[in-house]
Motif scaffolding. Structure first.
Motif, PDB file in Angstrom:
ATOM      1  N   TRP A 387      68.667 -57.791  22.873  1.00 40.73           N
ATOM      2  CA  TRP A 387      69.974 -58.116  22.323  1.00 40.73           C
ATOM      3  C   TRP A 387      69.873 -59.307  21.366  1.00 40.73           C
ATOM      4  O   TRP A 387      69.053 -60.214  21.564  1.00 40.73           O
ATOM      5  CB  TRP A 387      70.947 -58.493  23.431  1.00 40.73           C
ATOM      6  CG  TRP A 387      71.322 -57.423  24.397  1.00 40.73           C
ATOM      7  CD1 TRP A 387      71.125 -57.425  25.741  1.00 40.73           C
ATOM      8  CD2 TRP A 387      71.975 -56.180  24.099  1.00 40.73           C
ATOM      9  NE1 TRP A 387      71.622 -56.274  26.312  1.00 40.73           N
ATOM     10  CE2 TRP A 387      72.146 -55.493  25.314  1.00 40.73           C
ATOM     11  CE3 TRP A 387      72.433 -55.590  22.920  1.00 40.73           C
ATOM     12  CZ2 TRP A 387      72.757 -54.243  25.377  1.00 40.73           C
ATOM     13  CZ3 TRP A 387      73.039 -54.340  22.990  1.00 40.73           C
ATOM     14  CH2 TRP A 387      73.200 -53.682  24.199  1.00 40.73           C
ATOM     15  N   HIS A 389      72.127 -62.420  20.419  1.00 41.87           N
ATOM     16  CA  HIS A 389      73.301 -63.167  20.881  1.00 41.87           C
ATOM     17  C   HIS A 389      73.766 -64.085  19.748  1.00 41.87           C
ATOM     18  O   HIS A 389      73.029 -64.983  19.308  1.00 41.87           O
ATOM     19  CB  HIS A 389      72.970 -63.946  22.140  1.00 41.87           C
ATOM     20  CG  HIS A 389      72.654 -63.052  23.303  1.00 41.87           C
ATOM     21  ND1 HIS A 389      73.605 -62.287  23.928  1.00 41.87           N
ATOM     22  CD2 HIS A 389      71.485 -62.769  23.922  1.00 41.87           C
ATOM     23  CE1 HIS A 389      73.054 -61.586  24.902  1.00 41.87           C
ATOM     24  NE2 HIS A 389      71.760 -61.861  24.921  1.00 41.87           N
ATOM     25  N   LYS A 391      75.307 -66.871  17.570  1.00 37.28           N
ATOM     26  CA  LYS A 391      75.572 -68.298  17.737  1.00 37.28           C
ATOM     27  C   LYS A 391      76.764 -68.740  16.892  1.00 37.28           C
ATOM     28  O   LYS A 391      77.660 -69.455  17.361  1.00 37.28           O
ATOM     29  CB  LYS A 391      74.331 -69.098  17.363  1.00 37.28           C
ATOM     30  CG  LYS A 391      74.439 -70.594  17.584  1.00 37.28           C
ATOM     31  CD  LYS A 391      73.095 -71.269  17.267  1.00 37.28           C
ATOM     32  CE  LYS A 391      73.132 -72.758  17.546  1.00 37.28           C
ATOM     33  NZ  LYS A 391      71.809 -73.385  17.232  1.00 37.28           N
ATOM     34  N   PHE A 400      71.788 -66.606  14.897  1.00 42.01           N
ATOM     35  CA  PHE A 400      71.539 -66.120  16.252  1.00 42.01           C
ATOM     36  C   PHE A 400      70.913 -67.200  17.121  1.00 42.01           C
ATOM     37  O   PHE A 400      70.155 -68.047  16.644  1.00 42.01           O
ATOM     38  CB  PHE A 400      70.602 -64.908  16.223  1.00 42.01           C
ATOM     39  CG  PHE A 400      71.239 -63.659  15.680  1.00 42.01           C
ATOM     40  CD1 PHE A 400      71.908 -62.779  16.513  1.00 42.01           C
ATOM     41  CD2 PHE A 400      71.167 -63.368  14.319  1.00 42.01           C
ATOM     42  CE1 PHE A 400      72.495 -61.634  16.017  1.00 42.01           C
ATOM     43  CE2 PHE A 400      71.757 -62.225  13.812  1.00 42.01           C
ATOM     44  CZ  PHE A 400      72.426 -61.351  14.660  1.00 42.01           C
ATOM     45  N   GLU A 401      71.205 -67.118  18.422  1.00 45.95           N
ATOM     46  CA  GLU A 401      70.530 -67.954  19.394  1.00 45.95           C
ATOM     47  C   GLU A 401      69.109 -67.441  19.628  1.00 45.95           C
ATOM     48  O   GLU A 401      68.825 -66.261  19.436  1.00 45.95           O
ATOM     49  CB  GLU A 401      71.297 -67.926  20.725  1.00 45.95           C
ATOM     50  CG  GLU A 401      72.708 -68.482  20.630  1.00 45.95           C
ATOM     51  CD  GLU A 401      73.454 -68.351  21.943  1.00 45.95           C
ATOM     52  OE1 GLU A 401      72.876 -67.765  22.892  1.00 45.95           O
ATOM     53  OE2 GLU A 401      74.593 -68.811  22.023  1.00 45.95           O
ATOM     54  N   ASN A 403      66.244 -65.978  21.695  1.00 44.50           N
ATOM     55  CA  ASN A 403      66.094 -65.156  22.895  1.00 44.50           C
ATOM     56  C   ASN A 403      64.944 -65.735  23.715  1.00 44.50           C
ATOM     57  O   ASN A 403      63.812 -65.811  23.238  1.00 44.50           O
ATOM     58  CB  ASN A 403      65.806 -63.706  22.497  1.00 44.50           C
ATOM     59  CG  ASN A 403      65.800 -62.749  23.672  1.00 44.50           C
ATOM     60  OD1 ASN A 403      65.193 -63.015  24.703  1.00 44.50           O
ATOM     61  ND2 ASN A 403      66.451 -61.616  23.491  1.00 44.50           N
ATOM     62  N   LYS A 425      81.633 -58.368  23.467  1.00 48.37           N
ATOM     63  CA  LYS A 425      80.987 -58.919  24.658  1.00 48.37           C
ATOM     64  C   LYS A 425      81.788 -58.676  25.926  1.00 48.37           C
ATOM     65  O   LYS A 425      81.223 -58.472  27.002  1.00 48.37           O
ATOM     66  CB  LYS A 425      80.773 -60.429  24.486  1.00 48.37           C
ATOM     67  CG  LYS A 425      79.817 -60.809  23.379  1.00 48.37           C
ATOM     68  CD  LYS A 425      79.870 -62.285  23.054  1.00 48.37           C
ATOM     69  CE  LYS A 425      79.375 -63.125  24.196  1.00 48.37           C
ATOM     70  NZ  LYS A 425      79.247 -64.554  23.799  1.00 48.37           N
ATOM     71  N   VAL A 457      77.948 -58.733  20.814  1.00 49.79           N
ATOM     72  CA  VAL A 457      76.515 -58.667  21.075  1.00 49.79           C
ATOM     73  C   VAL A 457      75.912 -57.768  20.011  1.00 49.79           C
ATOM     74  O   VAL A 457      76.453 -56.700  19.702  1.00 49.79           O
ATOM     75  CB  VAL A 457      76.233 -58.100  22.480  1.00 49.79           C
ATOM     76  CG1 VAL A 457      74.739 -57.899  22.692  1.00 49.79           C
ATOM     77  CG2 VAL A 457      76.783 -59.038  23.547  1.00 49.79           C
ATOM     78  N   PRO A 510      74.863 -59.371  29.058  1.00 48.28           N
ATOM     79  CA  PRO A 510      74.474 -60.785  29.185  1.00 48.28           C
ATOM     80  C   PRO A 510      72.972 -61.008  29.299  1.00 48.28           C
ATOM     81  O   PRO A 510      72.521 -62.147  29.238  1.00 48.28           O
ATOM     82  CB  PRO A 510      75.177 -61.217  30.487  1.00 48.28           C
ATOM     83  CG  PRO A 510      76.251 -60.217  30.710  1.00 48.28           C
ATOM     84  CD  PRO A 510      75.708 -58.934  30.177  1.00 48.28           C
ATOM     85  N   THR A 545      79.141 -55.984  31.110  1.00 47.26           N
ATOM     86  CA  THR A 545      79.472 -56.848  29.985  1.00 47.26           C
ATOM     87  C   THR A 545      79.778 -58.244  30.509  1.00 47.26           C
ATOM     88  O   THR A 545      79.742 -58.512  31.706  1.00 47.26           O
ATOM     89  CB  THR A 545      80.695 -56.311  29.220  1.00 47.26           C
ATOM     90  OG1 THR A 545      81.849 -56.438  30.057  1.00 47.26           O
ATOM     91  CG2 THR A 545      80.503 -54.858  28.836  1.00 47.26           C
ATOM     92  N   TYR A 546      80.133 -59.147  29.591  1.00 43.67           N
ATOM     93  CA  TYR A 546      80.523 -60.495  30.003  1.00 43.67           C
ATOM     94  C   TYR A 546      81.840 -60.480  30.768  1.00 43.67           C
ATOM     95  O   TYR A 546      82.091 -61.329  31.612  1.00 43.67           O
ATOM     96  CB  TYR A 546      80.659 -61.396  28.772  1.00 43.67           C
ATOM     97  CG  TYR A 546      79.345 -61.798  28.158  1.00 43.67           C
ATOM     98  CD1 TYR A 546      78.769 -63.032  28.461  1.00 43.67           C
ATOM     99  CD2 TYR A 546      78.681 -60.966  27.265  1.00 43.67           C
ATOM    100  CE1 TYR A 546      77.557 -63.413  27.893  1.00 43.67           C
ATOM    101  CE2 TYR A 546      77.479 -61.338  26.687  1.00 43.67           C
ATOM    102  CZ  TYR A 546      76.925 -62.565  27.013  1.00 43.67           C
ATOM    103  OH  TYR A 546      75.729 -62.940  26.443  1.00 43.67           O
TER     104      TYR A 546
END
Length: 613
Positions: A387, A389, A391, A400-401, A403, A425, A457, A510, A545-546
């Motif tokens: 995925w 994620h 930012k 993006f963050e 991983n 998300k 996501v 997540p 999901t979240y």
């Protein structure tokens, strides 16, 4: 628009989609005969396998130093193949480099075009790896191919110098003390300390080597099969009945060094073995008695790694290293595994075998044909991408963050032209898609405004192993799932027997691994005692999901012409799925075990009372 994975996902053709990416040479191997797997017979009293003295080990290490130069010389000369002389070759611990593991035996940069395949013939060769006996999460590595193309490895056997797990015959069950006494199998060494990690767990098995798959019911949460430690036991155990039931014929050891107590972390296993409804539902296959066995897992490894490579073929390769997976990571992919065996060394007292596959974010999925997998301690295979994620967003730019699994913010091999799918998300609903037009470190520029995707996501659909195929395989007595987190893909003409969990379609937003299982075909297979625990389905779905989640992301699932025998609950349980076909399947003895093991528990986890849900 490139969109390789997406175009593949639109094809529901009834044949292995990934085979279209194989080269002519690979297809010739694929179409060749299937070999018979080694005997599955098991005995505690067999030998532990080959043993070597110090002088022999030193000679094997010296011989191992010549393998890479031998192969490299043949490759550089333009030869079509190289023959490694049959025998035993030994390699030490791996080292770490700036881009990940440096394998003790690594072939790098062996690239040929599809018309000039290079074959490494290792028939009759065993590569031994002296992996450390330290515990997970520390990982060890064996044989690797890095940045290679159109190479065939034929006939090699992968093994390790130490067993890497502790296992043995149960000689006493002390329910009050929440512990088992085992007679250690020859060849096992007990570590001097344990770290208490969740990888430190037991895998139970019957005296005949089969897996008591219903006991996988203790796995959810990962805590009920954890052991505290292993301590020296009694020299000659008393001949008494087990508190968990009648004893089998036992063969006590005369040496105290062979006897060890394995103490469980909680009483869930002991409680289950004494549950009369459980015994009535599952009989011997759901029990552990004196005379059966346990394997104590504590280490992990990678047996063969195909990294950033293209169209590699593993033909007739055997993996005996306990808890050691073959894996494919990044690059073009389109690899072929033909007539391979992953499991315990045949003819020995070893129960724990090699580990299942990890397919990590290649551009094109793998093909497995005639592959045998036995006695894994984890998933039989796991097909997935990673995925993205989000930012932050700014106009058409999206950052993006990182991983934590890949140590990268973007997908492996991310490039301009990739298509990204976006999923909300919280709900799991599809938000839209966009194409990458520019890349700058952790930031991409899309072909449209990134604002609508700020709470999404990101699914890198071009890097999810799309087009995989598993056919003509036999996987038996394996602990966990056959796991698909991406598609399209085909499972056809396979036999799955005594698996703890299901063939699972999975999307867990997540988490780090991910993708959407789409266009999955499950055709002409036989599922026997697959996920036989209460409520267990042989084919199922996990979607998370979240938030609460109510999307329907999975589409185009075809389940046709299969046979299902004794699942714990329904044979097929599909939710969060749309646009599929379920037809022409045969069902035998479904749901019964759930009703008997958990009487009166209508609704909830065990409430499904029909073959297809």
């Amino acid at each position: 628009m490139k969109s390789k994975g997406i175009m593949l996902a639109m094809a529901m053709c009834g044949v292995c989609m990934g085979q279209g990416m194989l080269t002519k040479a690979q297809r010739q191997i694929l179409e060749g005969p299937r070999t018979k797997a080694p005997s599955a017979a098991f005995s505690f009293d067999a030998s532990p396998g080959p043993q070597f003295n110090e002088e022999q080990r030193k000679a094997q290490v010296e011989a191992g130093k010549g393998i890479v130069p031998l192969v490299r010389k043949a490759f550089d000369s333009g030869a079509s193949s190289v023959r490694i002389p049959p025998g035993d070759y030994r390699f030490g611990n791996e080292t770490w480099g700036p881009v990940g593991p440096i394998y003790p035996l690594e072939f790098a940069g062996l690239k040929r075009d599809p018309e000039h395949t290079f074959t490494i013939d290792a028939t009759g060769v065993t590569f031994w790896f002296d992996c450390g006996d330290d515990e997970a999460a520390t990982a060890h590595f064996c044989l690797g191919f890095r940045d290679c193309a159109n190479v065939v490895l034929r006939g090699a056997t992968i093994d390790r110098g130490t067993r890497g797990n502790v296992e043995g015959r149960i000689v006493k069950i002390d329910a009050a003390g929440n512990r088992f006494e085992i007679m250690l199998s020859k060849g096992c060494v007990v570590p001097t300390k344990f770290n208490g990690d969740l990888n430190q767990r037991v895998v139970p098995f019957k005296a005949d080597g089969t897996f008591p798959a219903p006991l996988y019911a203790l796995q959810p949460g990962g805590v009920h099969l954890v052991y505290k430690g292993i301590e020296a036991g009694e020299a000659e155990p008393p001949q008494q009945k087990s508190t968990a039931g009648p004893s089998r014929r036992q063969k006590p050891s005369l040496a105290q060094d062979d006897m060890y107590w394995v103490t469980m972390n909680d009483s869930a296993l002991m409680d289950t073995l004494r549950d009369p409804n459980w015994v009535k539902a599952y009989g011997e296959q759901g029990m552990l008695r004196v005379g059966d066995g346990i394997s104590c897992v504590y280490t992990v490894a990678e047996a063969i790694g195909l990294v950033e490579s293209r169209n590699l073929t593993m033909e007739g390769v055997n993996i005996y290293v306990a808890k050691a997976e073959p894996s494919e990571t990044a690059g073009y992919g389109a690899h072929l595994w033909k007539n391979c065996y992953i499991g315990p060394r045949p003819g020995t007292n070893q129960w724990q075998g090699g580990e299942g596959y990890m397919f990590n974010a290649t551009e094109h999925g793998t093909t497995l044909d005639g592959v045998t997998i036995r006695h894994t301690a984890d998933d039989c295979c796991n097909v997935h991408g990673y995925w993205g994620h989000v930012k932050s967003v700014d106009g058409r730019k999206m950052t993006f963050e990182v991983n934590w699994a890949t140590n990268k913010p973007l997908a492996y091999d991310a490039e301009v032209g990739d298509t990204i799918f976006f999923w909300d998300k919280e709900s799991g609903n599809r938000v839209g898609e966009a194409r990458v037009v520019e890349i700058d470190k952790d930031t991409v520029t899309l072909d449209k405004d990134a604002g609508p995707f700020a709470n999404a996501v990101a699914e890198w659909a071009d890097h999810e192993c799309g087009g995989w195929c598993i056919q003509n395989c036999e996987w038996s007595d394996d602990y966990q799932r056959v796991l698909f987190q991406a598609g399209p893909g085909v499972v056809q003409n396979c036999k799955f027997t005594r698996l703890g969990s299901s063939l699972e379609l999975n999307s867990d937003f997540p988490y780090v691994e991910g993708g959407i299982p789409r266009a999955i075909e499950v055709v002409g297979n036989v599922f026997t005692d697959v996920n036989p625990m209460p409520g267990g389905a042989s084919i199922g779905v996990h979607f998370h999901t979240y938030g609460a989640g109510h999307g329907w992301p999975m589409a185009g699932i075809r389940v046709e012409g299969n046979t299902f025998v004794r699942p714990g609950g329904p044979a097929i349980e599909l939710s969060n799925v749309s646009g599929g076909i379920i037809a022409g399947n045969r069902f035998e003895d479904v749901v019964r075990q759930t009703v008997v093991a958990r009487p009166g528990e209508e609704g909830g986890a065990y409430g499904v009372r029909q073959a297809v849900w």
